[in-house]
Design an enzyme around this catalytic site. Structure first.
Site, PDB file in Angstrom:
ATOM      1  CG  ASP A 116       0.031   2.403  12.229  1.00 17.44           C
ATOM      2  OD1 ASP A 116       0.108   3.373  11.709  1.00 17.44           O
ATOM      3  OD2 ASP A 116      -0.002   2.321  13.514  1.00 17.44           O
TER       4      ASP A 116
ATOM      5  CB  ILE B 161      -0.990   0.086   1.211  1.00 17.37           C
ATOM      6  CG1 ILE B 161      -2.179   0.955   1.081  1.00 17.37           C
ATOM      7  CG2 ILE B 161      -0.270   0.198   2.719  1.00 17.37           C
ATOM      8  CD1 ILE B 161      -3.284   0.698   1.764  1.00 17.37           C
TER       9      ILE B 161
ATOM     10  CB  SER C 164      -9.707  -4.898  12.304  1.00 13.39           C
ATOM     11  OG  SER C 164      -9.889  -3.613  12.914  1.00 13.39           O
TER      12      SER C 164
ATOM     13  CE1 TYR D 216      -4.758  -3.219  17.136  1.00 15.16           C
ATOM     14  CE2 TYR D 216      -6.453  -2.096  16.059  1.00 15.16           C
ATOM     15  CZ  TYR D 216      -5.479  -2.127  16.873  1.00 15.16           C
ATOM     16  OH  TYR D 216      -5.003  -0.799  17.219  1.00 15.16           O
TER      17      TYR D 216
END
Length: 170
Positions: free
Chosen positions: A34, A11, A117, A121
């Protein structure tokens, strides 16, 4: 031409108006997508994120892209998976909706999402893909301003989950 695309890629290499960061609540970087976005964006991205005061689960905030090939980064905080007992499905859908609203409000035409997520997560990928696709399709129906949404998948398994949930049927 379809308004939804799926690809296996990084990305941080996407040439779109905005990429969506699967952020943590501090917005100060972390692991996975992230961390990769923060590393690629450079120190000014972190500096701008510090000024935002964090972000709640389901919400989204926008920054400049800095060293990334995209003009903007939309940071959204997805829910941690607790077996579906803590409103995780709705919170995940809200991440996508709020990210798209920010894109629309800023006049952005193209946006790339990671699988929010589904990493640390632990949101089940098939369930997450179904929610993402349903939410984005519903948004696109009433918002022709958004030209293209790209699901950028980090693996073949994630790609197959999006493909099997009819992501390109829009």
């Amino acid at each position: 031409m379809t308004r939804i695309q799926i690809k296996i890629s990084d990305i941080t290499k996407e040439h779109v108006d905005a990429i969506v960061n699967a952020a943590n609540a501090s917005l100060l970087g972390g692991g996975g997508v992230d961390g990769a976005i923060h590393r690629a964006g450079g120190p000014r991205l972190l500096e701008e994120c510090r000024s935002l005061g964090g972000c709640k689960t389901g919400q989204a905030k926008i920054t400049n892209g800095y060293n990334l090939p995209t003009k903007y980064v939309i940071h959204t905080v997805g829910p941690v998976w607790h077996g579906g007992r803590k409103n995780e499905d709705q919170l995940l859908a809200t991440c996508y909706t709020n990210s798209l609203k920010i894109a629309k409000d800023h006049g952005l035409k193209t946006i790339a999402f990671s699988a929010i997520s589904t990493g640390v997560y632990r949101f089940p990928i098939d369930r997450a893909a179904k929610i993402a696709i349903k939410t984005i399709k519903a948004f696109l129906v009433n918002n022709p301003e958004i030209d293209k949404v790209v699901f950028v998948c980090f693996s073949r398994d994630v790609y197959d989950s999006y493909l099997n949930n009819d992501a390109r049927d829009c």
